[in-house]
Design a protein around this motif. Structure first.
Motif, PDB file in Angstrom:
ATOM      1  N   ALA A 178      44.055  35.743  10.977  1.00 36.94           N
ATOM      2  CA  ALA A 178      42.612  35.480  10.978  1.00 36.94           C
ATOM      3  C   ALA A 178      42.053  35.480   9.563  1.00 36.94           C
ATOM      4  CB  ALA A 178      41.900  36.532  11.835  1.00 36.94           C
ATOM      5  N   THR A 222      37.752  35.075  12.935  1.00 38.70           N
ATOM      6  CA  THR A 222      37.875  36.435  13.454  1.00 38.70           C
ATOM      7  C   THR A 222      39.211  36.616  14.163  1.00 38.70           C
ATOM      8  OG1 THR A 222      36.870  35.897  15.586  1.00 38.70           O
ATOM      9  CG2 THR A 222      35.374  36.523  13.774  1.00 38.70           C
ATOM     10  N   GLN A 223      39.600  37.887  14.284  1.00 40.61           N
ATOM     11  CA  GLN A 223      40.840  38.193  15.000  1.00 40.61           C
ATOM     12  C   GLN A 223      40.721  37.797  16.474  1.00 40.61           C
ATOM     13  OE1 GLN A 223      41.516  40.741  17.378  1.00 40.61           O
ATOM     14  NE2 GLN A 223      43.769  40.730  17.305  1.00 40.61           N
ATOM     15  N   ALA A 224      39.506  37.933  17.021  1.00 41.67           N
ATOM     16  CA  ALA A 224      39.285  37.549  18.419  1.00 41.67           C
ATOM     17  C   ALA A 224      39.493  36.050  18.622  1.00 41.67           C
ATOM     18  CB  ALA A 224      37.870  37.956  18.846  1.00 41.67           C
ATOM     19  N   ALA A 225      39.112  35.261  17.609  1.00 44.89           N
ATOM     20  CA  ALA A 225      39.288  33.805  17.706  1.00 44.89           C
ATOM     21  C   ALA A 225      40.776  33.446  17.734  1.00 44.89           C
ATOM     22  CB  ALA A 225      38.595  33.111  16.539  1.00 44.89           C
ATOM     23  N   ARG A 240      46.009  32.750  23.396  1.00 44.47           N
ATOM     24  CA  ARG A 240      45.999  32.905  24.857  1.00 44.47           C
ATOM     25  C   ARG A 240      45.853  31.551  25.543  1.00 44.47           C
ATOM     26  NH1 ARG A 240      42.101  36.005  25.090  1.00 44.47           N
ATOM     27  NH2 ARG A 240      40.441  34.568  25.779  1.00 44.47           N
ATOM     28  N   SER A 252      43.224  35.421  18.779  1.00 40.68           N
ATOM     29  CA  SER A 252      43.756  35.869  20.075  1.00 40.68           C
ATOM     30  C   SER A 252      43.396  34.878  21.179  1.00 40.68           C
ATOM     31  CB  SER A 252      43.197  37.249  20.412  1.00 40.68           C
ATOM     32  OG  SER A 252      43.635  38.207  19.476  1.00 40.68           O
ATOM     33  N   ARG A 253      42.170  34.363  21.140  1.00 38.05           N
ATOM     34  CA  ARG A 253      41.738  33.426  22.176  1.00 38.05           C
ATOM     35  C   ARG A 253      42.516  32.118  22.095  1.00 38.05           C
ATOM     36  NH1 ARG A 253      36.962  33.563  20.925  1.00 38.05           N
ATOM     37  NH2 ARG A 253      36.753  31.637  19.717  1.00 38.05           N
ATOM     38  N   SER A 261      46.292  28.074  14.529  1.00 36.12           N
ATOM     39  CA  SER A 261      46.217  29.524  14.733  1.00 36.12           C
ATOM     40  C   SER A 261      47.586  30.096  15.087  1.00 36.12           C
ATOM     41  CB  SER A 261      45.216  29.844  15.855  1.00 36.12           C
ATOM     42  OG  SER A 261      43.918  29.416  15.517  1.00 36.12           O
ATOM     43  N   THR A 297      45.560  39.781  12.886  1.00 37.86           N
ATOM     44  CA  THR A 297      44.498  40.092  11.923  1.00 37.86           C
ATOM     45  C   THR A 297      44.736  39.376  10.597  1.00 37.86           C
ATOM     46  OG1 THR A 297      44.130  42.265  12.945  1.00 37.86           O
ATOM     47  CG2 THR A 297      43.284  41.941  10.704  1.00 37.86           C
TER      48      THR A 297
END
Length: 304
Positions: A23, A29-32, A38, A34-35, A9, A20
């Motif tokens: 992803a 997903t974009q959230a995945a 992080r 970001s996680r 990632s 985005t």
């Protein structure tokens, strides 16, 4: 070690500079993304990206990690591809040669080889340092002058090197003086310098070539021609093709350009390097392998 998913990632995000787009490339997903980023930053206790709106850019730590991670993922991909190909019906053979040989001799003959051998794949590795190969590289066949490369290889001589001046017909027409040795000596000479080429060929530059022809190379300063030097033989040839001067041509590399009329020989003199022999080296363990034998016989036939 960080998780492989997090590193994948991170490399995608660093490549696209956008979470985005990263992803979308990885079908998550974009959230995945970001996680994962992080979690990686928490693990390393440092920021890897500077967020500026929709775009992100790497910090100094991020740049250092990206350089290493991208190379590692590329190596993993290449290794898995080799293994995957070896498990299918096709055989992949590895040929090692010089950059000039691959570009100027091999490239325009590959169509013929693949047409005759549709069940073979070819992996070409180029190097200027045959005696210091990277670990893990195990070519089936070498084309090189270094005949004592390593034990366990059969040696087959292919040809000796022949060197002569070449230029384009247009350059010759514009500079008819290069038809003589004296005029050639005072023309624009494209020269090959020895840097990094000790394992590739005899170091034949213009001074050496003229000396073998018994031509005085001492040119008066008032008549000194423009001079260009490089250790990239492909660059020299391209400059000659662009009407920029006269280069020394190795017959096995530029012979096809003479046949096509793109280059001509302004003088008949040449240098025959009888002791500068190019060899085909084949792993003795694979000499009787049908696929290796086909590649070996095809290469030998090209110089018959």
């Amino acid at each position: 070690m960080p998780s492989f998913k997090a590193m994948r990632s991170f490399v995608a995000a660093a490549k696209y500079r956008n979470f985005t787009r990263a992803a979308e490339a990885l079908c998550v997903t974009q959230a995945a993304i970001s996680r994962q980023i992080r979690d990686l930053e928490l693990y390393l206790n440092t920021e890897l990206f500077i967020r500026t709106g929709r775009e992100v850019r790497l910090t100094a730590s991020g740049t250092a990690l990206f350089d290493a991670a991208q190379l590692s993922l590329t190596n993993i991909f290449n290794a898995t591809e080799r293994i995957r190909r070896e498990s299918n019906d096709k055989r992949t053979l590895t040929l090692c040669c010089s950059p000039a040989f691959s570009t100027m001799w091999l490239a325009h003959r590959m169509k013929e080889f693949f047409s005759a051998n549709p069940d073979l794949d070819l992996n070409v590795i180029t190097t200027q340092h045959f005696l210091a190969m990277e670990p893990g590289v195990t070519p089936d066949i070498f084309i090189t002058k270094v005949f004592d490369l390593r034990p366990g290889f059969e040696r087959i001589p292919l040809f000796h090197e022949v060197v002569y001046p070449v230029c384009t017909p247009a350059y010759l027409q514009e500079h008819p003086e290069v038809r003589t040795m004296e005029g050639l000596r005072e023309s624009v000479l494209l020269d090959l310098n020895p840097y990094g080429r000790s394992q590739l060929s005899e170091q034949v530059d213009w001074n050496v070539w003229f000396s073998f022809q018994n031509v005085d190379v001492q040119i008066p300063a008032s008549h000194s021609p423009q001079y260009f030097s490089t250790n990239d033989y492909s660059l020299l040839t391209q400059m000659a093709l662009d009407d920029q001067g006269v280069a020394l041509g190795w017959d096995h590399l530029i012979g096809h350009l003479l046949e096509q009329g793109k280059l001509v020989r302004p003088v008949a003199e040449q240098l025959d390097l009888k002791d500068a022999v190019q060899y085909l080296l084949i792993d003795e363990k694979k000499a009787d392998d049908p696929a290796c034998r086909r590649l070996k016989e095809w290469l030998i036939a090209q110089f018959a």
